[in-house]
Design a protein around this motif. Structure first.
Motif, short mmCIF file in Angstrom:
data_model
loop_
_atom_site.label_atom_id
_atom_site.label_comp_id
_atom_site.label_asym_id
_atom_site.label_seq_id
_atom_site.Cartn_x
_atom_site.Cartn_y
_atom_site.Cartn_z
N ARG A 1 -4.80 -0.34 -7.63
CA ARG A 1 -6.14 0.14 -7.32
C ARG A 1 -6.00 1.35 -6.39
NH1 ARG A 1 -7.78 -3.44 -3.69
NH2 ARG A 1 -5.82 -4.62 -3.67
N TYR A 2 -7.00 2.22 -6.37
CA TYR A 2 -6.92 3.41 -5.51
C TYR A 2 -8.32 3.88 -5.13
CZ TYR A 2 -8.26 6.21 -9.56
OH TYR A 2 -8.95 6.74 -10.63
N ASP A 3 -8.38 4.65 -4.05
CA ASP A 3 -9.61 5.34 -3.65
C ASP A 3 -9.54 6.77 -4.16
OD1 ASP A 3 -10.42 3.09 -2.22
OD2 ASP A 3 -9.61 3.83 -0.32
N ARG A 4 -10.55 7.19 -4.91
CA ARG A 4 -10.53 8.58 -5.39
C ARG A 4 -10.81 9.53 -4.22
NH1 ARG A 4 -16.03 7.71 -7.94
NH2 ARG A 4 -17.46 8.97 -6.68
N VAL B 1 -10.06 1.26 -11.76
CA VAL B 1 -10.77 2.44 -11.26
C VAL B 1 -12.09 1.98 -10.68
CG1 VAL B 1 -11.77 4.68 -11.87
CG2 VAL B 1 -9.65 3.91 -12.97
N SER B 2 -12.36 2.31 -9.43
CA SER B 2 -13.57 1.85 -8.75
C SER B 2 -14.78 2.65 -9.20
CB SER B 2 -13.42 1.99 -7.23
OG SER B 2 -12.38 1.15 -6.76
N ALA C 1 -3.58 3.94 -2.24
CA ALA C 1 -3.48 3.00 -3.34
C ALA C 1 -2.92 1.67 -2.87
CB ALA C 1 -2.60 3.57 -4.45
N HIS D 1 0.84 -1.19 0.00
CA HIS D 1 0.00 0.00 0.00
C HIS D 1 0.88 1.24 0.00
CE1 HIS D 1 -3.35 -2.67 1.01
NE2 HIS D 1 -2.55 -3.22 1.89
N ARG E 1 -11.50 0.76 -2.98
CA ARG E 1 -10.68 0.12 -4.01
C ARG E 1 -10.72 -1.40 -3.98
NH1 ARG E 1 -7.45 2.23 -0.03
NH2 ARG E 1 -5.71 1.01 0.78
N SER E 2 -11.16 -1.98 -2.85
CA SER E 2 -11.25 -3.45 -2.79
C SER E 2 -12.44 -3.97 -3.58
CB SER E 2 -11.35 -3.92 -1.34
OG SER E 2 -12.49 -3.38 -0.72
#
Length: 274
Positions: free
Chosen positions: A60-63, A30-31, A16, A4, A37-38
């Motif tokens: 993967r990432y959280d916007r 992209v979620s 991320a 991470h 992101r999971s």
């Protein structure tokens, strides 16, 4: 190996996760909606592990405003900076990358169609693209049904007419006939493509990147997309040689079953190796 890390986006800090691998072609996930992101039931985390096991690094990432990331959540249509920052972060974290494919489901697919080409992505995999003006968190069934396209409504009623339980409900008075009449009126109405759908039609018509459109044929969001896809403003997109389509006989929006997951993984691996 999974690790991470944070990265910057317009003064905010985004969280991320990177699943490492030796390949030089990577995947950016992209979620969609307001998912972290999971993914739903950790589906995107499992997908990342499977793709990395096949030799491709996956990020993967959280916007902004979602999950572990700071800032305000302004929705998918304000995520251009998030996508660009994520692309830059992945290239910095994996300097051996020579090609980057991005995958998104639902409104993440729409965001990638609109903003992916300018972000430095090399190819796109877009599933069950969101084409409606309301928010993509499905929420109330009545509100969502009011925005259904004619083709989606027809498909829904045909499915109900094939279901003996639905026929029994109709015969026994368990169905609101007023709603049925309103639905039939919508089913025979002409679909007008405006707003987001029109923008997506233009974006796909102009799409310079190899783009694979994935459709779970019985998913409600996919039915809305297919109705728009068959309408006049999408005609130039349908003739764009950069765009291919693949359809799955499923109603699962998130590709939940084992067979659906395998189909999605294989389509993404095709894009990564083509």
């Amino acid at each position: 190996m999974r690790r991470h890390f944070p990265f910057d986006c317009a003064g905010e800090t985004l969280a991320a996760t990177l699943d490492g691998a030796d390949g030089t072609t990577g995947l950016l996930i992209v979620s969609g909606g307001n998912e972290i992101r999971s993914g739903a039931h950790a589906g995107m985390a499992a997908l990342a592990a499977a793709v990395a096991a096949a030799g491709h690094p996956v990020m993967r990432y959280d916007r902004r405003g979602i999950g572990d990331s700071t800032g305000a959540n302004a929705g998918f249509d304000a995520s251009a900076d998030d996508i660009t920052a994520a692309v830059q972060a992945m290239r910095a974290e994996v300097p051996t990358l020579t090609r980057l494919v991005a995958f998104g489901n639902c409104d993440a697919a729409s965001a990638l169609a609109l903003y992916g080409p300018a972000a430095g992505i090399d190819a796109l995999v877009l599933a069950n693209m969101w084409t409606l003006e309301i928010e993509s968190d499905e929420g109330d069934e009545t509100e969502a049904a009011a925005t259904m396209t004619a083709g989606a409504i027809r498909s829904r009623y045909l499915a109900k007419l094939k279901d003996p339980r639905e026929l029994w409900r109709l015969a026994s008075g368990g169905v609101n006939l007023g709603k049925v009449v309103r639905g039939l009126k919508q089913a025979t109405a002409k679909t007008e493509v405006t707003g987001l759908a029109a923008k997506l039609g233009q974006a796909l018509a102009d799409m310079p990147l190899p783009t694979k459109l994935l459709v779970a044929e019985h998913d409600r969001t996919a039915l809305w997309f297919l109705e728009h896809w068959d309408s006049e403003p999408f005609t130039p997109a349908r003739t764009n040689p950069n765009i291919t389509t693949a359809r799955l006989d499923s109603g699962s929006h998130s590709f939940a079953s084992a067979d659906d997951k395998a189909w999605l993984r294989d389509r993404i691996l095709e894009a990564l190796t083509s």
